[in-house]
Scaffold this motif. Sequence first.
Motif, PDB file in Angstrom:
ATOM      1  N   LEU A 135       0.836  -1.195   0.000  1.00  0.00           N
ATOM      2  CA  LEU A 135       0.000   0.000   0.000  1.00  0.00           C
ATOM      3  C   LEU A 135       0.871   1.245   0.000  1.00  0.00           C
ATOM      4  O   LEU A 135       0.608   2.215  -0.697  1.00  0.00           O
ATOM      5  CB  LEU A 135      -0.913  -0.015   1.228  1.00  0.00           C
ATOM      6  N   HIS A 136       1.958   1.186   0.782  1.00  0.00           N
ATOM      7  CA  HIS A 136       2.863   2.334   0.857  1.00  0.00           C
ATOM      8  C   HIS A 136       3.469   2.657  -0.499  1.00  0.00           C
ATOM      9  O   HIS A 136       3.704   3.825  -0.821  1.00  0.00           O
ATOM     10  CB  HIS A 136       3.982   2.041   1.850  1.00  0.00           C
ATOM     11  N   ARG A 137       3.746   1.632  -1.299  1.00  0.00           N
ATOM     12  CA  ARG A 137       4.390   1.891  -2.585  1.00  0.00           C
ATOM     13  C   ARG A 137       3.484   2.665  -3.530  1.00  0.00           C
ATOM     14  O   ARG A 137       3.964   3.269  -4.489  1.00  0.00           O
ATOM     15  CB  ARG A 137       4.815   0.563  -3.231  1.00  0.00           C
ATOM     16  N   VAL A 138       2.170   2.602  -3.272  1.00  0.00           N
ATOM     17  CA  VAL A 138       1.269   3.369  -4.129  1.00  0.00           C
ATOM     18  C   VAL A 138       0.763   4.625  -3.446  1.00  0.00           C
ATOM     19  O   VAL A 138       0.310   5.553  -4.097  1.00  0.00           O
ATOM     20  CB  VAL A 138       0.074   2.510  -4.598  1.00  0.00           C
ATOM     21  N   LEU A 139       0.850   4.671  -2.131  1.00  0.00           N
ATOM     22  CA  LEU A 139       0.457   5.877  -1.410  1.00  0.00           C
ATOM     23  C   LEU A 139       1.649   6.822  -1.366  1.00  0.00           C
ATOM     24  O   LEU A 139       2.262   7.031  -0.334  1.00  0.00           O
ATOM     25  CB  LEU A 139       0.012   5.525   0.013  1.00  0.00           C
ATOM     26  N   VAL A 140       1.981   7.398  -2.497  1.00  0.00           N
ATOM     27  CA  VAL A 140       3.140   8.278  -2.581  1.00  0.00           C
ATOM     28  C   VAL A 140       2.703   9.600  -3.184  1.00  0.00           C
ATOM     29  O   VAL A 140       1.692   9.676  -3.864  1.00  0.00           O
ATOM     30  CB  VAL A 140       4.236   7.649  -3.475  1.00  0.00           C
ATOM     31  N   VAL A 159      -4.467  11.465   3.624  1.00  0.00           N
ATOM     32  CA  VAL A 159      -3.354  11.828   4.501  1.00  0.00           C
ATOM     33  C   VAL A 159      -2.978  10.594   5.303  1.00  0.00           C
ATOM     34  O   VAL A 159      -3.845   9.930   5.873  1.00  0.00           O
ATOM     35  CB  VAL A 159      -3.736  12.962   5.473  1.00  0.00           C
ATOM     36  N   THR A 160      -1.696  10.269   5.339  1.00  0.00           N
ATOM     37  CA  THR A 160      -1.211   9.150   6.139  1.00  0.00           C
ATOM     38  C   THR A 160      -0.499   9.678   7.373  1.00  0.00           C
ATOM     39  O   THR A 160       0.433  10.478   7.269  1.00  0.00           O
ATOM     40  CB  THR A 160      -0.233   8.268   5.339  1.00  0.00           C
ATOM     41  N   VAL A 161      -0.955   9.246   8.547  1.00  0.00           N
ATOM     42  CA  VAL A 161      -0.329   9.595   9.823  1.00  0.00           C
ATOM     43  C   VAL A 161       0.455   8.365  10.273  1.00  0.00           C
ATOM     44  O   VAL A 161      -0.127   7.302  10.513  1.00  0.00           O
ATOM     45  CB  VAL A 161      -1.383   9.964  10.886  1.00  0.00           C
ATOM     46  N   SER A 162       1.773   8.494  10.376  1.00  0.00           N
ATOM     47  CA  SER A 162       2.630   7.361  10.720  1.00  0.00           C
ATOM     48  C   SER A 162       3.083   7.437  12.167  1.00  0.00           C
ATOM     49  O   SER A 162       3.589   8.467  12.623  1.00  0.00           O
ATOM     50  CB  SER A 162       3.856   7.318   9.803  1.00  0.00           C
ATOM     51  N   ASP A 195       1.565   0.523  11.333  1.00  0.00           N
ATOM     52  CA  ASP A 195       1.656   1.744  12.152  1.00  0.00           C
ATOM     53  C   ASP A 195       1.221   2.987  11.394  1.00  0.00           C
ATOM     54  O   ASP A 195       1.579   4.107  11.758  1.00  0.00           O
ATOM     55  CB  ASP A 195       3.091   1.914  12.670  1.00  0.00           C
ATOM     56  N   ASP A 196       0.444   2.813  10.340  1.00  0.00           N
ATOM     57  CA  ASP A 196      -0.063   3.936   9.558  1.00  0.00           C
ATOM     58  C   ASP A 196      -1.576   4.059   9.718  1.00  0.00           C
ATOM     59  O   ASP A 196      -2.306   3.081   9.568  1.00  0.00           O
ATOM     60  CB  ASP A 196       0.256   3.759   8.075  1.00  0.00           C
ATOM     61  N   GLN A 197      -2.046   5.260  10.008  1.00  0.00           N
ATOM     62  CA  GLN A 197      -3.470   5.558  10.093  1.00  0.00           C
ATOM     63  C   GLN A 197      -3.795   6.476   8.907  1.00  0.00           C
ATOM     64  O   GLN A 197      -3.272   7.576   8.799  1.00  0.00           O
ATOM     65  CB  GLN A 197      -3.792   6.244  11.420  1.00  0.00           C
ATOM     66  N   ILE A 198      -4.636   5.987   8.003  1.00  0.00           N
ATOM     67  CA  ILE A 198      -4.893   6.671   6.741  1.00  0.00           C
ATOM     68  C   ILE A 198      -6.282   7.298   6.748  1.00  0.00           C
ATOM     69  O   ILE A 198      -7.282   6.612   6.973  1.00  0.00           O
ATOM     70  CB  ILE A 198      -4.758   5.702   5.558  1.00  0.00           C
ATOM     71  N   GLU A 230       3.744  11.333  12.870  1.00  0.00           N
ATOM     72  CA  GLU A 230       4.086  12.351  11.871  1.00  0.00           C
ATOM     73  C   GLU A 230       3.230  12.165  10.631  1.00  0.00           C
ATOM     74  O   GLU A 230       2.815  11.046  10.303  1.00  0.00           O
ATOM     75  CB  GLU A 230       5.568  12.254  11.485  1.00  0.00           C
ATOM     76  N   ILE A 231       2.976  13.253   9.928  1.00  0.00           N
ATOM     77  CA  ILE A 231       2.323  13.171   8.622  1.00  0.00           C
ATOM     78  C   ILE A 231       3.386  12.700   7.643  1.00  0.00           C
ATOM     79  O   ILE A 231       4.350  13.398   7.367  1.00  0.00           O
ATOM     80  CB  ILE A 231       1.756  14.534   8.180  1.00  0.00           C
ATOM     81  N   SER A 232       3.230  11.496   7.135  1.00  0.00           N
ATOM     82  CA  SER A 232       4.265  10.930   6.268  1.00  0.00           C
ATOM     83  C   SER A 232       3.950  11.091   4.793  1.00  0.00           C
ATOM     84  O   SER A 232       4.866  11.162   3.964  1.00  0.00           O
ATOM     85  CB  SER A 232       4.465   9.442   6.579  1.00  0.00           C
TER      86      SER A 232
END
Length: 293
Positions: free
Chosen positions: A21-26, A155-158, A192-195, A232-234
Amino acid sequence: MPSTNRPLLPQAASRPFARRLHRVLVPLAAALIAFTTPALAENRVLLSYEATPSHGFDLPKIASASYQDRAAFAQEILEAIVPKISEAVGVAPSALETEVTPGGYMLKTNASLQSESEIDDASADRLAAALGYVFRQDSVLVSRFDDPKGKTFYVTVSFPKDTLDAKTAQSFFEKADATKKGLGGGYTAFADDQIFLNVTDEAGKPYSGLDDKAFLEGLTQTAATFAPNKPEISQSGQVNARFVGNDWEKSAKGEDYVKALGGADAPVVKALDAIEGDYARHVEEAAKRYGWK
């Protein structure tokens, strides 16, 4: 946003899913550079929903059900029912990768199911309608993170490693809404990501009532003052997201879902009705086990 259930999977088990998911949430610039990477080429879509019913069952105490009980039930349904629904609409169960994670909706965190698959939009919407129909959900959220035409802001909060659990996610959820009204609509958690997604209606108006700038500012302010985790907002950017749903007050038999599936006489609807019978038995057994009656 719809939520989820099940005994929480170990963080290590959920990380491969989260990494994809992270690889596309960029950010858009990075997405353009990486457009030919496998993650973006795979055309993956994410469906977010709950396993505990919102309608159709007499469960007066389910509103106070614990997260742990909802999570256990979600895991049970993931194993026993979700593959049958997937197969009924023509999506091979092996093509779905599903896990139970915390999910928030209207200031409440529940266990939610997150199903990822490499399918087209028509198949995704049919699967969403089938899941919503059998599980008696108000809606299923369909998100495609690799769509360059996406108009939904996220927005991703890490959080620091191994610190985001259901309790912490709920605390941040509440603090975000207290910081700026409208941020308590919904979220999805992975590892550990809240989207948070600022989902819009058909007219393009955010359900949150906040424009994207205010949406980001509110979450940034919340993260800056959230102790002791110091998230943090990642990431932030655009995705393609929509709800597939049913108005149960007007359509008590799930007619909106049925229409999306081809009508009451469609073979798939008849197959889903049989599956719903199996699901109902699981609900009744869980109601006795967990005291939802």
